[in-house]
Design an enzyme around this catalytic site. Structure first.
Site, mmCIF file in Angstrom:
data_model
loop_
_atom_site.group_PDB
_atom_site.id
_atom_site.type_symbol
_atom_site.label_atom_id
_atom_site.label_comp_id
_atom_site.label_asym_id
_atom_site.label_seq_id
_atom_site.Cartn_x
_atom_site.Cartn_y
_atom_site.Cartn_z
ATOM 1 N N LYS A 1 0.888 -1.166 0.000
ATOM 2 C CA LYS A 1 0.000 0.000 0.000
ATOM 3 C C LYS A 1 0.921 1.209 0.000
ATOM 4 O O LYS A 1 1.642 1.440 0.979
ATOM 5 C CB LYS A 1 -0.874 -0.023 1.253
ATOM 6 C CG LYS A 1 -1.727 1.229 1.462
ATOM 7 C CD LYS A 1 -2.649 1.048 2.668
ATOM 8 C CE LYS A 1 -3.475 2.297 2.948
ATOM 9 N NZ LYS A 1 -4.411 2.112 4.079
ATOM 10 N N GLU B 1 -3.466 7.078 2.140
ATOM 11 C CA GLU B 1 -3.788 7.212 3.563
ATOM 12 C C GLU B 1 -2.535 7.328 4.429
ATOM 13 O O GLU B 1 -2.406 6.663 5.459
ATOM 14 C CB GLU B 1 -4.662 6.032 4.019
ATOM 15 C CG GLU B 1 -5.975 5.946 3.257
ATOM 16 C CD GLU B 1 -6.938 4.891 3.773
ATOM 17 O OE1 GLU B 1 -6.483 3.874 4.317
ATOM 18 O OE2 GLU B 1 -8.149 5.096 3.606
ATOM 19 N N ARG C 1 -1.224 -2.341 -4.509
ATOM 20 C CA ARG C 1 -2.631 -1.988 -4.301
ATOM 21 C C ARG C 1 -3.033 -0.731 -5.064
ATOM 22 O O ARG C 1 -2.296 0.264 -5.109
ATOM 23 C CB ARG C 1 -2.920 -1.817 -2.815
ATOM 24 C CG ARG C 1 -2.788 -3.136 -2.077
ATOM 25 C CD ARG C 1 -3.091 -2.994 -0.621
ATOM 26 N NE ARG C 1 -4.492 -3.134 -0.300
ATOM 27 C CZ ARG C 1 -5.179 -2.277 0.446
ATOM 28 N NH1 ARG C 1 -4.610 -1.178 0.902
ATOM 29 N NH2 ARG C 1 -6.434 -2.511 0.737
ATOM 30 N N LYS D 1 -9.702 -3.138 -5.217
ATOM 31 C CA LYS D 1 -10.899 -3.418 -4.411
ATOM 32 C C LYS D 1 -12.110 -3.585 -5.320
ATOM 33 O O LYS D 1 -12.149 -3.047 -6.435
ATOM 34 C CB LYS D 1 -11.146 -2.284 -3.415
ATOM 35 C CG LYS D 1 -10.135 -2.248 -2.280
ATOM 36 C CD LYS D 1 -10.532 -1.274 -1.182
ATOM 37 C CE LYS D 1 -9.442 -1.251 -0.111
ATOM 38 N NZ LYS D 1 -9.790 -0.414 1.057
ATOM 39 N N ASP E 1 -14.689 2.023 -1.026
ATOM 40 C CA ASP E 1 -14.065 1.259 0.045
ATOM 41 C C ASP E 1 -15.007 0.249 0.677
ATOM 42 O O ASP E 1 -15.508 0.496 1.771
ATOM 43 C CB ASP E 1 -13.547 2.236 1.123
ATOM 44 C CG ASP E 1 -12.639 1.555 2.120
ATOM 45 O OD1 ASP E 1 -12.233 0.413 1.860
ATOM 46 O OD2 ASP E 1 -12.333 2.169 3.154
ATOM 47 N N GLU F 1 -16.030 -4.565 8.070
ATOM 48 C CA GLU F 1 -15.762 -3.199 8.521
ATOM 49 C C GLU F 1 -16.985 -2.307 8.374
ATOM 50 O O GLU F 1 -17.307 -1.527 9.264
ATOM 51 C CB GLU F 1 -14.588 -2.628 7.706
ATOM 52 C CG GLU F 1 -14.318 -1.165 8.005
ATOM 53 C CD GLU F 1 -13.158 -0.597 7.203
ATOM 54 O OE1 GLU F 1 -12.520 -1.342 6.432
ATOM 55 O OE2 GLU F 1 -12.882 0.608 7.357
HETATM 56 C C1 BDP Z 1 -10.149 0.950 4.688
HETATM 57 C C2 BDP Z 1 -9.887 0.820 6.141
HETATM 58 C C3 BDP Z 1 -8.475 1.063 6.554
HETATM 59 C C4 BDP Z 1 -7.539 0.331 5.613
HETATM 60 C C5 BDP Z 1 -7.816 0.758 4.187
HETATM 61 C C6 BDP Z 1 -7.006 -0.016 3.161
HETATM 62 O O1 BDP Z 1 -10.730 1.726 6.816
HETATM 63 O O2 BDP Z 1 -8.330 0.635 7.872
HETATM 64 O O3 BDP Z 1 -6.218 0.586 5.936
HETATM 65 O O4 BDP Z 1 -9.153 0.511 3.865
HETATM 66 O O5 BDP Z 1 -7.592 -0.872 2.524
HETATM 67 O O6 BDP Z 1 -11.231 0.110 4.407
HETATM 68 O O7 BDP Z 1 -5.832 0.246 2.985
#
Ligand code: BDP
Length: 714
Positions: free
Chosen positions: A296, A300, A333, A369, A374, A402
């Site tokens: 990743k 974020e 990713r 994904k 998400d 989640e």
């Molecule tokens: C989100 C989550 C987070 C993950 C992120 C990811 O909230 O905790 O780190 O995706 O996939 O769903 O990197």
């Protein structure tokens, strides 16, 4: 309430055995037929994998038939079960199984009735030991689900080659978005203490064909790449190897700095290249079949190649170069978005990555994904799926819930996974489903993969909710064969997990099959998305505002006096334009857009007339209430099954359904009251009025919700 008859209630179970319970066959004619057909078992020349297969056969037959079946060196009587490859087994070598073994490939198998040593028997054959193990589990599943044995002609091979779990586990044993306790990996005691759970974890995975596990969180630290931890990883890999499971790790892009003392992690820096090459040497010396890295990057807050002015392809290729000589892969990713980018978050991954198609090395997957935001209860498929024909695309789904009620709500996810797999991308014209992009068949890729973010943890029953294991099971089954149906998988799982009484299986499967749509309805109907509480994502939070815009609910629902929804048509962000025709035109057209994703693609007037004839506002009220009603129906359906389930698991599910019903009403009341402040319209009188005020819901605070390190207090 009618309680169905069951002479004796089953003995309480804690769920540890998952779907590998091997309880005595409770149907006398079936048991008699099995006993006659299975009088001895032969697994010759056991390698560690064949030994595992033999052990499983012994365990299962003793349990299912109620008496151990002799394990012998060669066939001496009718009713032999013989498992092996033409190399490992003299009996298999003598059979002409070419027609089946050829399509079975490296991991598939053949199960057939055969004349072995001049006697009637059953052969489980494969080209590799792992294929034999998969065949054994398949055969045992048939026994567990009371299938007849007279007409056996099975050839099965996985459609997708890398079928992996991603654990979002931290080294301190917390699990990001994990709701079933702490991490399974006891890093502190590894490599010396090998918990028996590791083997049971491997058995469960192998039984559904999962052949890879990423042990660490995508939000990665560099510590896992130090020798101190790699020896621990190697110990786990040793346990998993006989079960055909390769270990992978997440790689922090700046590990050369943090673990290697370099000054840069620039992917084009020769020192960095050399560091990763040396790291790969070190890893493969310890773990010769290491699978590779998941990364990743530049997402974020994670570091990545952009920090050095380089592209994602530069970053992925750096690691791929180090792994290539060893046969490892990089799963890069595609979950990339940036708060500084003012374009619609749903568009950013495509905008960034689609132009890099063809720029990645051969051993790079792009891991995408299922949807562009998400893991929401419902999303349209990700626009990158189908849009990068030169790159093998790995599908990532989330098994852990989640956004779907954590381990508290019963939500069976096979319908969600299938919805994505079956979605037509139109990338090669009509009939180009995501499944065929991912299995490599549309673009002729040799590499293919599907990963699920795991829902396992240290809780005795592995996944928290007694029904959550169904999602782990379903992931494996669908990664093996995406043509399997949600219904079929639910039934298999129920039979193996609870029992084969038809009076139980039918209603329980119906309950499971309704559960995903119920959750969509009471959480995010009609294409609403990302309106949950901040950070921990537990419960509703349509009012979440402030801070990083793309982490607020307002960013996604855009409610105002005129209407609600995100305009992603050409007059809005034009995220729709990233899809192939005719999907792009269909979703851009208010009249043609499927209502289940309406508010994903359109900002719609509160008074817009829906297909039902109701206004949008009334439809929203209807859907939220329908979701609540569905959960209440699930409760009733479960109560009616009391006699078929042991008390411990029955009561556990019953209590969780009660919480789910309460929380469904919470979602409904909070969301309708909130959206009502914009619509100004009344909740139709036929529905229950909200139990409390909007202010009450907005002021609810929850602390120490699992799955996240608490940042607010304490
Ligand atoms: C989100 C989550 C987070 C993950 C992120 C990811 O909230 O905790 O780190 O995706 O996939 O769903 O990197």
């Amino acid at each position: 309430m009618p309680t169905p008859i069951a002479k004796e209630r089953p003995v309480s179970e804690d769920g540890y055995r998952l779907w590998l319970r091997y309880e005595p066959v409770a149907h006398p004619p079936t048991r008699a037929a099995y006993r006659a057909a299975l009088t001895q078992a032969v697994v010759e020349a056991p390698s560690p994998t064949l030994l595992a297969a033999r052990e499983e056969i012994g365990l299962a037959l003793a349990g299912l038939l109620g008496t151990p079946v002799p394990m012998v060196e060669q066939v001496t009587q009718a009713g032999a079960l013989v498992a092996g490859t033409p190399q490992s087994s003299r009996a298999i070598a003598k059979l002409d199984l070419r027609a089946g073994l050829e399509p079975a490939g490296a991991e598939g198998f053949v199960i057939t009735r055969a004349r072995i040593a001049d006697k009637n028997g059953i052969a489980i054959a494969a080209n590799t030991d792992t294929g034999v193990l998969y065949g054994v589990f398949h055969f045992l599943r048939r026994l567990q689900t009371y299938k007849p044995l007279d007409d056996l002609h099975i050839v099965s091979a996985p459609k997708i080659k890398r079928r992996m779990l991603n654990h979002w586990d931290n080294l301190d044993r917390t699990v990001e978005r994990g709701y079933a306790g702490f991490s399974l990996w006891d890093w502190h005691k590894l490599p010396d203490y090998i918990s028996p759970r590791y083997k049971d974890y491997a058995r469960a995975n192998a039984s559904v064909g999962i052949n890879g596990t990423v042990l660490t969180n995508v939000n990665a630290g560099a510590l896992i790449l130090t020798n101190q931890y790699l020896v621990k990883v190697a110990a786990l890999a040793d346990v998993f190897r006989p079960y055909g499971i390769r270990v992978y790790l997440t790689a922090r892009f700046t590990a050369p700095i943090e673990a290697g003392g370099l000054e840069t992690a620039d992917p084009l820096d020769p020192g960095v290249v050399a560091w990763w090459e040396a790291k790969a040497d070190e890893i493969y010396a310890l773990i010769p079949d290491f699978g590779g890295f998941v990364v990743k990057a530049n997402s974020e807050g994670q570091p990545g190649p952009h920090d050095y002015g380089r592209s994602h392809a530069d970053g992925a290729n750096l690691l791929a170069g180090a792994l290539a000589p060893k046969g490892g892969v990089v799963c890069w990713r595609a979950f990339v978005y940036d708060e500084k980018n003012l374009d619609d978050r749903a568009k950013q991954a495509y905008t960034e990555l689609a132009p890099q198609d063809g720029a990645f090395r051969d051993n790079v997957f792009l891991q995408i994904k299922n949807g562009p935001i998400d893991f929401q209860p419902r999303e349209p498929h990700h626009p990158l799926l189908g849009a990068m024909p030169k790159t093998p695309l790995m599908l990532e789904v989330q098994i852990t819930q989640e956004y779907l009620g954590h381990a508290t709500h019963l939500v069976y996810l096979a319908p969600l996974f299938k919805e994505t797999l079956d979605a037509d991308t139109y990338c090669c014209g009509p009939g180009s489903p995501v499944a065929r992009v991912v299995d490599g068949s549309l673009d002729g890729h040799a590499m293919s993969g599907m990963v699920g973010v795991a829902n396992t943890g240290s809780e005795r029953n592995w996944c928290g909710h007694p029904f959550a294991a169904a999602n782990w099971f379903a992931f494996g089954r669908l990664a093996w064969d995406h043509r399997a149906t949600s219904e079929g998988i639910a039934e298999e799982w129920l039979r193996m997990t609870f029992g084969n009484d038809e009076r139980f299986v039918g209603p329980a499967a119906a309950l499971m099959l309704d559960s995903r749509e119920a959750a969509v309805n009471y959480m995010t109907p009609l294409g609403l998305h990302h309106i949950m509480a901040r950070d921990h994502h537990y419960g509703p939070g349509p009012w979440v505002a402030g801070g990083r815009a793309d982490w607020t609910s307002l960013y996604y629902h855009r409610a105002d006096a005129a209407g609600v929804g995100f305009d992603r048509t050409p007059s809005g962000s034009d995220a729709a334009g990233q899809y192939f025709s005719p999907y792009r035109e269909q979703v851009s057209d208010l009249a043609a857009c499927p209502e289940e994703v309406l508010l994903w693609f359109h900002h719609v007037s509160w008074r817009h007339t829906m297909k039902s004839g109701r206004t949008l506002w009334d439809e929203l009220c209807f859907k939220y209430n329908h979701g609540v009603a569905s959960v209440r129906q699930m409760q009733q359906a479960w109560d009616a099954l009391a006699g078929f389930v042991d008390a411990a698991r029955f009561e556990h599910v019953k209590a969780l359904l009660k919480i789910q019903a309460k929380e469904a009403a919470w979602w409904r009341d909070a969301c309708l009251l909130y959206f009502q402040t914009f619509s100004g319209l009344p909740i139709p009188p036929e529905y229950e009025p909200p139990a409390a005020s909007l202010e009450y819901y907005m002021n609810l605070a929850h602390y120490y919700v699992p799955g996240i390190r608490e940042r607010r207090f304490g």
